[in-house]
Design a protein around this motif. Structure first.
Motif, mmCIF file in Angstrom:
data_model
loop_
_atom_site.group_PDB
_atom_site.id
_atom_site.type_symbol
_atom_site.label_atom_id
_atom_site.label_comp_id
_atom_site.label_asym_id
_atom_site.label_seq_id
_atom_site.Cartn_x
_atom_site.Cartn_y
_atom_site.Cartn_z
ATOM 1 N N ILE A 57 6.913 6.962 -6.763
ATOM 2 C CA ILE A 57 8.033 6.101 -6.361
ATOM 3 C C ILE A 57 7.913 5.712 -4.893
ATOM 4 C CG2 ILE A 57 10.536 6.054 -5.964
ATOM 5 C CD1 ILE A 57 10.837 7.746 -8.523
ATOM 6 N N VAL A 58 7.603 6.683 -4.036
ATOM 7 C CA VAL A 58 7.481 6.395 -2.605
ATOM 8 C C VAL A 58 6.268 5.511 -2.341
ATOM 9 C CG1 VAL A 58 7.220 7.397 -0.312
ATOM 10 C CG2 VAL A 58 8.630 8.557 -2.023
ATOM 11 N N LEU A 59 5.140 5.802 -2.951
ATOM 12 C CA LEU A 59 3.935 5.000 -2.735
ATOM 13 C C LEU A 59 4.163 3.559 -3.164
ATOM 14 C CD1 LEU A 59 1.195 7.524 -3.948
ATOM 15 C CD2 LEU A 59 1.679 6.845 -1.591
ATOM 16 N N ASP A 60 4.850 3.352 -4.276
ATOM 17 C CA ASP A 60 5.129 1.989 -4.737
ATOM 18 C C ASP A 60 6.082 1.268 -3.791
ATOM 19 O OD1 ASP A 60 3.511 2.407 -6.912
ATOM 20 O OD2 ASP A 60 5.148 2.777 -8.330
ATOM 21 N N ALA A 61 7.075 1.982 -3.287
ATOM 22 C CA ALA A 61 8.073 1.353 -2.425
ATOM 23 C C ALA A 61 7.483 0.886 -1.098
ATOM 24 C CB ALA A 61 9.230 2.318 -2.168
ATOM 25 N N TYR A 62 6.431 1.579 -0.606
ATOM 26 C CA TYR A 62 5.891 1.278 0.722
ATOM 27 C C TYR A 62 4.469 0.725 0.666
ATOM 28 C CZ TYR A 62 9.900 3.570 2.826
ATOM 29 O OH TYR A 62 11.175 3.885 3.222
ATOM 30 N N ALA A 63 4.063 0.226 -0.489
ATOM 31 C CA ALA A 63 2.671 -0.193 -0.654
ATOM 32 C C ALA A 63 2.268 -1.320 0.293
ATOM 33 C CB ALA A 63 2.433 -0.615 -2.099
ATOM 34 N N ASP A 64 3.191 -2.189 0.661
ATOM 35 C CA ASP A 64 2.847 -3.360 1.479
ATOM 36 C C ASP A 64 3.419 -3.263 2.890
ATOM 37 O OD1 ASP A 64 5.487 -3.501 0.750
ATOM 38 O OD2 ASP A 64 5.466 -5.634 0.249
ATOM 39 N N THR A 65 3.601 -2.061 3.394
ATOM 40 C CA THR A 65 4.291 -1.864 4.667
ATOM 41 C C THR A 65 3.294 -1.617 5.794
ATOM 42 O OG1 THR A 65 6.081 -0.844 3.406
ATOM 43 C CG2 THR A 65 6.141 -0.574 5.785
ATOM 44 N N GLY A 66 3.617 -2.163 6.975
ATOM 45 C CA GLY A 66 2.728 -2.068 8.128
ATOM 46 C C GLY A 66 3.018 -0.865 9.004
ATOM 47 N N TRP A 67 2.806 -1.068 10.317
ATOM 48 C CA TRP A 67 2.941 -0.014 11.334
ATOM 49 C C TRP A 67 2.013 1.139 10.967
ATOM 50 C CZ3 TRP A 67 6.587 4.518 11.543
ATOM 51 C CH2 TRP A 67 6.608 5.113 12.810
ATOM 52 N N ARG A 68 2.460 2.384 11.056
ATOM 53 C CA ARG A 68 1.636 3.546 10.746
ATOM 54 C C ARG A 68 1.867 4.050 9.324
ATOM 55 N NH1 ARG A 68 2.312 7.652 15.712
ATOM 56 N NH2 ARG A 68 0.737 8.733 14.479
ATOM 57 N N VAL A 69 2.584 3.249 8.539
ATOM 58 C CA VAL A 69 2.946 3.685 7.194
ATOM 59 C C VAL A 69 1.733 3.997 6.325
ATOM 60 C CG1 VAL A 69 4.108 2.996 5.056
ATOM 61 C CG2 VAL A 69 5.201 2.578 7.279
ATOM 62 N N PRO A 70 0.642 3.203 6.336
ATOM 63 C CA PRO A 70 -0.518 3.585 5.499
ATOM 64 C C PRO A 70 -1.022 4.996 5.783
ATOM 65 C CG PRO A 70 -0.741 1.319 6.229
ATOM 66 C CD PRO A 70 0.443 1.884 6.967
ATOM 67 N N HIS A 71 -1.015 5.426 7.045
ATOM 68 C CA HIS A 71 -1.456 6.780 7.375
ATOM 69 C C HIS A 71 -0.452 7.830 6.877
ATOM 70 C CE1 HIS A 71 -4.709 5.172 9.782
ATOM 71 N NE2 HIS A 71 -3.845 4.419 10.445
ATOM 72 N N LEU A 72 0.836 7.478 6.949
ATOM 73 C CA LEU A 72 1.848 8.400 6.438
ATOM 74 C C LEU A 72 1.727 8.549 4.923
ATOM 75 C CD1 LEU A 72 4.988 7.271 8.497
ATOM 76 C CD2 LEU A 72 3.262 8.983 9.080
ATOM 77 N N LEU A 73 1.396 7.447 4.236
ATOM 78 C CA LEU A 73 1.204 7.518 2.791
ATOM 79 C C LEU A 73 -0.031 8.334 2.431
ATOM 80 C CD1 LEU A 73 2.133 3.873 1.705
ATOM 81 C CD2 LEU A 73 3.575 5.919 1.684
ATOM 82 N N ASP A 74 -1.058 8.260 3.265
ATOM 83 C CA ASP A 74 -2.233 9.113 3.034
ATOM 84 C C ASP A 74 -1.834 10.588 3.101
ATOM 85 O OD1 ASP A 74 -3.945 6.987 2.691
ATOM 86 O OD2 ASP A 74 -4.653 6.981 4.772
ATOM 87 N N ALA A 75 -0.990 10.920 4.078
ATOM 88 C CA ALA A 75 -0.523 12.304 4.182
ATOM 89 C C ALA A 75 0.299 12.697 2.963
ATOM 90 C CB ALA A 75 0.298 12.480 5.465
ATOM 91 N N LEU A 76 1.085 11.758 2.460
ATOM 92 C CA LEU A 76 1.879 12.028 1.266
ATOM 93 C C LEU A 76 0.992 12.293 0.055
ATOM 94 C CD1 LEU A 76 4.610 12.079 -0.237
ATOM 95 C CD2 LEU A 76 4.417 9.595 -0.464
ATOM 96 N N ARG A 77 -0.086 11.547 -0.071
ATOM 97 C CA ARG A 77 -1.006 11.742 -1.203
ATOM 98 C C ARG A 77 -1.655 13.126 -1.185
ATOM 99 N NH1 ARG A 77 -2.352 6.370 0.461
ATOM 100 N NH2 ARG A 77 -1.724 4.813 -1.099
ATOM 101 N N GLU A 78 -1.805 13.681 0.013
ATOM 102 C CA GLU A 78 -2.586 14.903 0.162
ATOM 103 C C GLU A 78 -1.749 16.177 0.162
ATOM 104 O OE1 GLU A 78 -4.739 14.279 3.748
ATOM 105 O OE2 GLU A 78 -5.904 12.592 2.949
ATOM 106 N N THR A 79 -0.423 16.062 0.079
ATOM 107 C CA THR A 79 0.407 17.256 0.175
ATOM 108 C C THR A 79 1.353 17.365 -1.003
ATOM 109 O OG1 THR A 79 1.958 18.475 1.581
ATOM 110 C CG2 THR A 79 2.206 16.085 1.516
ATOM 111 N N ASP A 80 1.691 18.590 -1.360
ATOM 112 C CA ASP A 80 2.770 18.854 -2.304
ATOM 113 C C ASP A 80 4.005 19.381 -1.584
ATOM 114 O OD1 ASP A 80 1.447 18.089 -4.657
ATOM 115 O OD2 ASP A 80 0.451 20.036 -4.810
#
Length: 366
Positions: free
Chosen positions: A237-260
């Motif tokens: 849900i979070v990855l879909d909501a922020y898929a097209d977002t700029g700033w440092r969001v892509p790096h934050l999403l990478d962190a989200l993918r890697e953690t539980d």
């Protein structure tokens, strides 16, 4: 009355256990987790919670664990600061503390632990109240009887469900979701909270203490079948909501993918016509969740203290529970009325709304 069962070893439950024990009662706290647990989100101890913390002797520990943030920066779409607001700490408000929720919960548990019985890694499975008490069945421990049961077990309260019925009857989605996770490194600026908005979405980095915390708060429709324990779906849900977002969001999403190790839930308000049925009552988020800007912990501590005070100053339990609810609802009601205003400021729906919010922030600073 002597024996009180408290479900939940969080902010409300531990505060209540401390004050009941101090009054000579026998509190038992049952907690589903194996130890103290929390999302780690920064929360505030302020207003009516401050004298409660001071009387418990925990304010020095809270200040020691407090975050170091002194500035809140609102960023443009390019990531440039367009407005800055001082936090209470920067304004010299020593009577207010912002602290990671995990640290607050741990400090309160340690304050209560010498005076209360704690049953970790267990939960209530059935409640059978009568005129004189409540027979309680647990998942692991043997059944026991208590004079009073208090649900301090949060937004998804087991006690509330067993006593008042299904969660969907009392928990109202406010059109927002929140997700937070610890980042693997400190923030670039240990004193600055960075807030980045696009319409309907907020991404932020909070310096916290040590490793920074990323937060996503975004607008979205209710998901009636959403399980708050379904971590893989939360991540999608979070990855879909922020898929097209700029700033440092892509790096934050990478962190989200890697953690539980992340928290996700709908921002909700809990509304019940009464918090008490028979010898069962509710406190904190279980009774009246309104938290969006850190007020939940303040209300949880003050509500727990009010409940303990009522139970120890009224001879009749019904009178005590009625007095607690009448008094604490006066604090909760305005917060629930104003949660929409807070949401509009934090997560504007449109680009024009973001611009207007930033201009108002500049005016506040000036």
């Amino acid at each position: 009355m002597t024996d009180v069962l408290i479900s939940g070893a969080g902010v409300a439950g531990s505060t209540l256990a401390y004050w009941l024990a101090r009054a000579g009662l026998k509190p038992t706290v049952v907690e589903r987790s194996r130890g103290t647990r929390s999302s780690g989100n920064p929360v505030d101890v302020r207003g009516p919670a401050v004298p409660v913390a001071e009387a418990m002797g925990v304010m020095p520990a809270l200040r020691e664990a407090a975050t170091t943030a002194t500035t809140m920066s609102l960023l443009s779409t390019s990531g440039r600061p367009v407005a800055r607001l001082a936090t209470p700490a920067a304004r010299g408000r020593r009577d207010e503390v912002e602290i990671p929720r995990a640290d607050l919960a741990a400090i309160l548990v340690e304050a209560a632990r010498p005076h209360a019985e704690f049953l970790f890694d267990d939960t209530i499975t059935a409640l059978h109240p009568d005129a004189d008490g409540v027979d309680v069945h647990f998942d692991r421990a043997a059944p026991r009887r208590f004079d009073l049961v208090v649900g301090a077990d949060g937004l998804h309260s087991t006690v509330r469900r067993l006593t008042f019925g299904p969660e969907q009857d009392h928990v109202h989605h406010l059109g927002l979701y929140v997700a937070t996770l610890p980042l693997p490194r400190p923030a670039d600026n240990p004193h600055e909270i960075a807030l980045y908005n696009i319409p309907g979405r907020l991404a932020s980095i909070h310096p916290a203490r040590g490793s920074a915390i990323a937060a996503f708060i975004f607008r979205g429709p209710p998901h009636p079948d959403l399980d708050y324990r379904d971590t893989p779906r939360h991540r999608r849900i979070v990855l879909d909501a922020y898929a097209d977002t700029g700033w440092r969001v892509p790096h934050l999403l990478d962190a989200l993918r890697e953690t539980d190790d992340f928290y996700f839930d709908a921002v909700s308000a809990v509304r019940l016509p009464t918090w008490t049925r028979d010898r069962i009552t509710l406190v904190g988020d279980a009774a009246s969740c309104v938290s969006l800007l850190g007020d939940g912990s303040t209300l949880a501590m003050s509500g727990a203290h009010t409940l303990a005070e009522a139970l120890t100053t009224h001879a009749d339990m019904s009178d005590a529970l009625r007095a607690y609810e009448q008094r604490h609802r006066k604090l909760v009601a305005p917060k629930q009325r104003n949660v929409g205003i807070a949401a509009a400021w934090l997560v504007p729906k449109t680009r024009l709304g973001i611009t207007a919010r930033n201009l108002s922030a500049k005016a506040m600073r000036g």
